[in-house]
Motif scaffolding. Structure first.
Motif, PDB file in Angstrom:
ATOM      1  N   LYS A  27      83.639  26.983  25.391  1.00 21.21           N
ATOM      2  CA  LYS A  27      82.925  25.932  25.866  1.00 21.21           C
ATOM      3  C   LYS A  27      82.031  25.439  24.497  1.00 21.21           C
ATOM      4  O   LYS A  27      81.813  23.960  24.290  1.00 21.21           O
ATOM      5  N   VAL A  28      81.883  26.329  23.522  1.00 22.12           N
ATOM      6  CA  VAL A  28      81.062  25.554  22.384  1.00 22.12           C
ATOM      7  C   VAL A  28      82.273  24.741  21.712  1.00 22.12           C
ATOM      8  O   VAL A  28      81.733  23.793  21.228  1.00 22.12           O
ATOM      9  N   TYR A  29      83.451  25.280  21.570  1.00 22.55           N
ATOM     10  CA  TYR A  29      84.487  24.430  20.799  1.00 22.55           C
ATOM     11  C   TYR A  29      84.539  23.197  21.450  1.00 22.55           C
ATOM     12  O   TYR A  29      84.598  22.001  20.661  1.00 22.55           O
ATOM     13  N   VAL A  30      84.673  23.173  22.600  1.00 22.58           N
ATOM     14  CA  VAL A  30      84.981  21.612  23.448  1.00 22.58           C
ATOM     15  C   VAL A  30      83.828  20.732  23.408  1.00 22.58           C
ATOM     16  O   VAL A  30      83.965  19.606  22.853  1.00 22.58           O
ATOM     17  N   PHE A  31      82.567  21.246  23.600  1.00 21.03           N
ATOM     18  CA  PHE A  31      81.495  20.524  23.509  1.00 21.03           C
ATOM     19  C   PHE A  31      80.879  20.138  22.068  1.00 21.03           C
ATOM     20  O   PHE A  31      80.415  19.070  21.785  1.00 21.03           O
ATOM     21  N   ASP A  32      81.372  20.798  21.238  1.00 22.29           N
ATOM     22  CA  ASP A  32      81.036  20.397  19.551  1.00 22.29           C
ATOM     23  C   ASP A  32      81.890  19.130  19.270  1.00 22.29           C
ATOM     24  O   ASP A  32      81.559  18.329  18.536  1.00 22.29           O
ATOM     25  N   SER A  33      82.959  18.608  19.929  1.00 28.71           N
ATOM     26  CA  SER A  33      83.436  17.439  19.555  1.00 28.71           C
ATOM     27  C   SER A  33      82.864  16.184  20.761  1.00 28.71           C
ATOM     28  O   SER A  33      83.445  15.210  20.523  1.00 28.71           O
ATOM     29  N   ILE A  34      81.860  16.416  21.335  1.00 24.03           N
ATOM     30  CA  ILE A  34      81.515  15.275  22.190  1.00 24.03           C
ATOM     31  C   ILE A  34      80.062  15.143  21.909  1.00 24.03           C
ATOM     32  O   ILE A  34      79.174  15.748  21.729  1.00 24.03           O
ATOM     33  N   ARG A  35      79.888  13.658  21.559  1.00 20.33           N
ATOM     34  CA  ARG A  35      78.757  12.950  21.073  1.00 20.33           C
ATOM     35  C   ARG A  35      78.261  12.468  22.366  1.00 20.33           C
ATOM     36  O   ARG A  35      78.886  12.526  23.409  1.00 20.33           O
ATOM     37  N   HIS A  36      76.997  12.120  22.582  1.00 19.12           N
ATOM     38  CA  HIS A  36      76.469  11.585  23.819  1.00 19.12           C
ATOM     39  C   HIS A  36      76.918  10.381  24.375  1.00 19.12           C
ATOM     40  O   HIS A  36      77.277  10.418  25.608  1.00 19.12           O
ATOM     41  N   GLY A  37      77.638   9.623  23.425  1.00 12.91           N
ATOM     42  CA  GLY A  37      78.370   8.520  24.072  1.00 12.91           C
ATOM     43  C   GLY A  37      79.560   8.766  24.684  1.00 12.91           C
ATOM     44  O   GLY A  37      79.898   8.171  25.772  1.00 12.91           O
ATOM     45  N   THR A  38      80.321   9.574  24.246  1.00 16.82           N
ATOM     46  CA  THR A  38      81.389  10.211  24.844  1.00 16.82           C
ATOM     47  C   THR A  38      81.059  10.812  26.197  1.00 16.82           C
ATOM     48  O   THR A  38      81.854  10.706  27.128  1.00 16.82           O
ATOM     49  N   ALA A  39      80.114  11.652  26.262  1.00 14.51           N
ATOM     50  CA  ALA A  39      79.544  12.450  27.334  1.00 14.51           C
ATOM     51  C   ALA A  39      79.345  11.456  28.401  1.00 14.51           C
ATOM     52  O   ALA A  39      79.551  11.407  29.606  1.00 14.51           O
ATOM     53  N   GLU A  40      78.527  10.313  28.107  1.00 16.52           N
ATOM     54  CA  GLU A  40      78.058   9.135  29.266  1.00 16.52           C
ATOM     55  C   GLU A  40      79.355   8.501  29.707  1.00 16.52           C
ATOM     56  O   GLU A  40      79.309   8.239  30.806  1.00 16.52           O
ATOM     57  N   GLU A  41      80.566   8.486  29.022  1.00 15.78           N
ATOM     58  CA  GLU A  41      81.791   7.863  29.369  1.00 15.78           C
ATOM     59  C   GLU A  41      82.232   8.906  30.478  1.00 15.78           C
ATOM     60  O   GLU A  41      83.010   8.392  31.356  1.00 15.78           O
ATOM     61  N   ILE A  42      82.380  10.114  30.088  1.00 20.60           N
ATOM     62  CA  ILE A  42      82.814  11.081  30.891  1.00 20.60           C
ATOM     63  C   ILE A  42      82.191  11.053  32.232  1.00 20.60           C
ATOM     64  O   ILE A  42      82.692  11.234  33.210  1.00 20.60           O
ATOM     65  N   LEU A  43      80.715  11.067  32.247  1.00 21.03           N
ATOM     66  CA  LEU A  43      80.104  11.077  33.543  1.00 21.03           C
ATOM     67  C   LEU A  43      80.162   9.880  34.146  1.00 21.03           C
ATOM     68  O   LEU A  43      80.478   9.755  35.483  1.00 21.03           O
TER      69      LEU A  43
END
Length: 261
Positions: A27-43
């Protein structure tokens, strides 16, 4: 600057969908690659997919508000997004865990005292006695791996896994996870900032919409924290190895954005 090993090793394995739930370092590895902009797109993709499945359930974009330019949701908004009761979220928000891979690393803000007063002037309302809890996109996204598998949670997990596949993160091995997980850098604050310079730093951070991110680099009364914040050129939250880490509990972390106006 010693590295902090808070990710104990296990047997070697490849990244699977199940490992996101079962393996902390994955989980740490995957989320380390995610910035807020990317997270917002996923959501956003998850919300659209969920609405196609359940047409009369609407999660509108107005639930995002801003805190110095950072999109944030209140605890109530997050509960509405996932279709859960607030009480089903509180345990995960308030529980004491390591900083690694937790909500604070993903940018969760808990505002009290002068910081709370400032947030209230922006229209944010405190919902908890502990202060005003605001969750930016990556923190909202990371919750999906801890919540009951209701339809909105399942849609969000699906969208997250689609991102993993698109970025080929599933081709990683446990060696990659541990390398990333152990990129913590612990910095001892040996130079306290004087009050006049602190006031100037706060004003500059707020003007540049950087204020929500100071907690990634250290305490507000630490000179090194402000230097790291103002010289950082990437997107937020910063990748592991770029920020300050120390051993502390939940309420210690809360205090980071509560010291000064």
């Amino acid at each position: 600057m010693p590295h902090t090993d808070d990710c104990p090793r296990g047997r070697s394995q490849h990244l699977t969908r199940g490992s996101l739930f079962k393996n902390h370092v994955a989980k740490v590895y995957v989320f380390d690659s995610i910035r807020h902009g990317t997270a917002e797109e996923i959501l956003s993709r998850a919300s659209a997919a969920h609405q196609l499945e359940v047409p009369y359930t609407k999660v509108s974009k107005h639930q995002w508000r801003e805190y110095f330019g950072l999109p944030v949701m209140s605890v109530t908004a997050v509960a509405n997004y996932y279709g859960l009761k607030i009480s089903e979220l509180e345990h995960h928000i308030l529980k004491k865990t390591t900083y690694a891979g937790g909500l604070f690393e993903s940018g969760m803000l808990v505002l009290r005292d002068a910081a709370l007063e400032s947030a209230q002037r922006m229209g944010h309302t405190p919902e908890r006695p502990q202060g005003c809890v605001l969750l930016p996109p990556r923190a909202v996204l990371s919750l999906c791996l801890s919540l009951p598998a209701v339809p909105a949670v399942a849609a969000t997990v699906n969208a997250l896994w689609e991102y993993v596949l698109a970025e080929k993160l599933n081709e990683s091995t446990s060696a990659d996870w541990y390398y990333t997980c152990n990129q913590h850098i612990q910095i001892e604050c040996d130079r306290r900032i004087n009050k006049q310079l602190l006031i100037k730093s706060l004003a500059q951070a707020k003007k540049r919409n950087l204020y929500p991110y100071i907690q990634h680099f250290g305490h507000q009364n630490c000179s090194q924290a402000w230097v790291s914040l103002f010289t950082y050129k990437g997107e937020f939250p910063p990748p592991r190895g770029s920020f300050y880490v120390e051993k502390q509990d939940w309420f210690d972390r809360v205090s980071h954005l509560s010291l000064w106006r």
